[in-house]
Design an enzyme around this catalytic site. Structure first.
Site, PDB file in Angstrom:
ATOM      1  N   GLY A  15      14.869   3.146 -23.392  1.00 57.98           N
ATOM      2  CA  GLY A  15      14.136   2.728 -22.184  1.00 57.98           C
ATOM      3  C   GLY A  15      13.764   1.247 -22.256  1.00 57.98           C
ATOM      4  N   ASP A 107      12.601   4.658 -31.715  1.00 54.50           N
ATOM      5  CA  ASP A 107      13.052   5.408 -32.899  1.00 54.50           C
ATOM      6  C   ASP A 107      14.529   5.796 -32.834  1.00 54.50           C
ATOM      7  OD1 ASP A 107      10.841   5.414 -34.473  1.00 54.50           O
ATOM      8  OD2 ASP A 107      10.058   7.341 -33.772  1.00 54.50           O
ATOM      9  N   THR A 129       9.189  -0.274 -26.851  1.00 58.07           N
ATOM     10  CA  THR A 129       9.024   0.938 -26.029  1.00 58.07           C
ATOM     11  C   THR A 129       7.614   0.950 -25.465  1.00 58.07           C
ATOM     12  OG1 THR A 129       8.803   3.353 -26.048  1.00 58.07           O
ATOM     13  CG2 THR A 129       8.550   2.271 -28.170  1.00 58.07           C
TER      14      THR A 129
HETATM   15  P1  ADP Z   1      14.634   5.048 -28.002  1.00 57.68           P
HETATM   16  O1  ADP Z   1      15.381   4.043 -28.791  1.00 57.68           O
HETATM   17  O2  ADP Z   1      13.712   4.428 -26.996  1.00 57.68           O
HETATM   18  O3  ADP Z   1      13.956   6.083 -28.878  1.00 57.68           O
HETATM   19  P2  ADP Z   1      16.721   6.995 -27.380  1.00 57.68           P
HETATM   20  O4  ADP Z   1      16.141   8.066 -28.240  1.00 57.68           O
HETATM   21  O5  ADP Z   1      17.248   7.381 -26.038  1.00 57.68           O
HETATM   22  O6  ADP Z   1      15.681   5.807 -27.082  1.00 57.68           O
HETATM   23  O7  ADP Z   1      17.870   6.295 -28.245  1.00 57.68           O
HETATM   24  C1  ADP Z   1      18.618   5.217 -27.711  1.00 57.68           C
HETATM   25  C2  ADP Z   1      20.038   5.305 -28.196  1.00 57.68           C
HETATM   26  O8  ADP Z   1      20.085   5.184 -29.621  1.00 57.68           O
HETATM   27  C3  ADP Z   1      20.760   6.617 -27.910  1.00 57.68           C
HETATM   28  O9  ADP Z   1      21.302   6.692 -26.602  1.00 57.68           O
HETATM   29  C4  ADP Z   1      21.883   6.592 -28.943  1.00 57.68           C
HETATM   30  O10 ADP Z   1      22.949   5.771 -28.514  1.00 57.68           O
HETATM   31  C5  ADP Z   1      21.186   5.920 -30.120  1.00 57.68           C
HETATM   32  N1  ADP Z   1      20.687   6.961 -31.035  1.00 57.68           N
HETATM   33  C6  ADP Z   1      19.640   7.793 -30.888  1.00 57.68           C
HETATM   34  N2  ADP Z   1      19.513   8.640 -31.922  1.00 57.68           N
HETATM   35  C7  ADP Z   1      20.544   8.363 -32.740  1.00 57.68           C
HETATM   36  C8  ADP Z   1      20.986   8.897 -34.000  1.00 57.68           C
HETATM   37  N3  ADP Z   1      20.340   9.904 -34.596  1.00 57.68           N
HETATM   38  N4  ADP Z   1      22.092   8.354 -34.557  1.00 57.68           N
HETATM   39  C9  ADP Z   1      22.750   7.337 -33.987  1.00 57.68           C
HETATM   40  N5  ADP Z   1      22.375   6.790 -32.801  1.00 57.68           N
HETATM   41  C10 ADP Z   1      21.305   7.280 -32.196  1.00 57.68           C
HETATM   42  O1  F6P Z   2      10.693   5.709 -23.587  1.00 53.54           O
HETATM   43  C1  F6P Z   2      10.262   5.124 -22.397  1.00 53.54           C
HETATM   44  C2  F6P Z   2      10.286   6.132 -21.287  1.00 53.54           C
HETATM   45  O2  F6P Z   2       9.888   5.505 -20.086  1.00 53.54           O
HETATM   46  C3  F6P Z   2       9.451   7.385 -21.520  1.00 53.54           C
HETATM   47  O3  F6P Z   2       8.084   7.165 -21.260  1.00 53.54           O
HETATM   48  C4  F6P Z   2      10.105   8.372 -20.590  1.00 53.54           C
HETATM   49  O4  F6P Z   2       9.938   9.685 -21.052  1.00 53.54           O
HETATM   50  C5  F6P Z   2      11.551   7.981 -20.665  1.00 53.54           C
HETATM   51  O5  F6P Z   2      11.601   6.628 -21.100  1.00 53.54           O
HETATM   52  C6  F6P Z   2      12.290   8.096 -19.347  1.00 53.54           C
HETATM   53  O6  F6P Z   2      13.623   7.791 -19.562  1.00 53.54           O
HETATM   54  P1  F6P Z   2      14.718   7.612 -18.430  1.00 53.54           P
HETATM   55  O7  F6P Z   2      14.715   6.165 -18.040  1.00 53.54           O
HETATM   56  O8  F6P Z   2      16.003   7.979 -19.088  1.00 53.54           O
HETATM   57  O9  F6P Z   2      14.340   8.498 -17.294  1.00 53.54           O
END
Ligand code: ADP
Ligand code: F6P
Length: 324
Positions: A15, A107, A129
């Site tokens: 995000g 994360d 974030t």
């Molecule tokens: P955030 O970084 O805000 O926690 P996400 O959990 O959506 O957001 O993770 C962002 C991107 O990071 C995912 O779309 C994916 O491409 C990558 N990612 C997430 N988890 C993993 C993982 N366990 N291993 C490798 N890449 C990951």
């Molecule tokens: O991680 C930031 C955030 O805005 C969260 O608060 C929310 O749950 C999520 O992203 C929404 O994600 P998306 O843009 O995929 O709807």
């Protein structure tokens, strides 16, 4: 001997968050100050796999410090969750001469950086974030702006709630974490704050409290509900039926993620972006930048991802005492 870094890559992932642009700018300017080249990878890991990679000179980050969003765009990429995707990403970094990478995200994005590090690309994560849900740090880029935006919106809902003598349930973002809800609940003087880390789903308790507040002459009743609990609209219907007090739900949504970053988000994002570059230049990898006990520091990604954030129990206690 530590690997010499000549070109640093930077991407934003997950995000978006206000202040990400300030961090990108800091990476570009600090890398230049350290005599390194910078390549921007657009649309996070998705853009990496598609080789959407641009050279970033000094001017490429002019006039972005005060802008919300991310000029590098962001994405979620399921292919990068696979070992094949991660290996391909590392090969693309090597092909483009990227020997160190700054990953700005949450994360999930750090888990991706951890995998790239295992495939030989030096990586440093910068916490970006609005959710504040990263355990190793007391600060994440965008949280300060998001809570201020949400607080101002809630002030407005509160005005109309008071005029109509209504109960308002206002749902704020935060994924599975209740930090935005808790901070807004305190800043907006909410009667009730529901956060996933604590909520016991005892709606009757809230209903009893609304009735007692009404009897004591209170004109409105504000409930801040975290996205991780959700269901604000159906909750409003049940509360109205049980209390007889008109009840409305407002879901603040994506407006919380946009807008010009606050001073704190600009300054801290600049510090963190700068530190990430210095760490890479020192040959460090698999690190994540954080802010703890008044200092900008770095942590091992494996350890950082294993930490538990927990609930700020004293804050929760004080917030509930404010409504008594
Ligand atoms: P955030 O970084 O805000 O926690 P996400 O959990 O959506 O957001 O993770 C962002 C991107 O990071 C995912 O779309 C994916 O491409 C990558 N990612 C997430 N988890 C993993 C993982 N366990 N291993 C490798 N890449 C990951
Ligand atoms: O991680 C930031 C955030 O805005 C969260 O608060 C929310 O749950 C999520 O992203 C929404 O994600 P998306 O843009 O995929 O709807």
């Amino acid at each position: 001997m530590a690997k010499e870094i000549n070109t640093i890559g930077v991407l934003t992932s997950g995000g978006d968050a206000p202040g990400m642009n300030a961090a990108i700018r800091a990476v570009v300017r600090k890398a230049r100050a350290n005599g390194k080249k910078v390549k921007g990878i657009r649309r996070g890991y998705q853009g990496l796999l598609e080789e959407d990679i641009i050279d970033m000179g000094r001017e490429s980050v002019s006039d972005i410090l005060d802008k919300g969003g991310t000029i590098l765009f962001t994405a979620r990429c399921s292919e990068f969750r696979t070992e094949e995707g991660q290996r391909k990403g590392a090969e693309i970094c090597k092909k483009h001469g990227i020997d160190g990478l700054v990953v700005i995200g949450g994360d999930g994005s750090f888990a991706g950086a951890q995998k790239l590090a295992a495939f030989g690309v030096n990586t440093v994560g910068v916490p970006g974030t609005i959710d504040l849900d990263i355990a190793c740090t007391e600060y994440t880029i965008g949280f300060d702006t998001a809570v201020n935006t949400a607080m101002q919106a809630i002030d407005k809902v509160r005005d109309t709630s008071t005029s109509h003598e209504r109960c308002s349930i206002i749902e704020v973002m935060g994924r599975n974490a209740g930090y935005i809800a808790l901070w807004c609940g305190i800043a907006n003087g909410a009667e009730s704050i529901l956060i996933p880390e604590q909520y016991d789903y005892d709606e009757q308790k809230i209903i009893n409290d609304i009735v007692a507040n009404r009897k004591s002459g209170k004109k409105h009743y504000i409930i801040i509900n975290a996205e991780g609990i959700g269901h604000s609209t159906s909750m409003a219907r049940r509360i109205e039926a049980a209390t007889g007090m008109e009840t409305r739900a407002t879901i603040l949504g994506y407006m919380q993620r946009g807008g010009n970053p606050t001073c704190r988000d600009r300054v801290y994002a600049t510090m963190m972006g700068g530190l990430a570059v210095d760490l890479l230049c020192q040959g460090k990898s698999n690190r994540v930048v954080g802010y703890k006990n008044g200092e900008f520091k770095d942590f091992d990604i494996d350890e950082a991802l294993g930490m538990n954030k927990g609930v700020p129990t004293y804050m929760v206690q004080v917030s509930s005492d404010m409504a008594k």
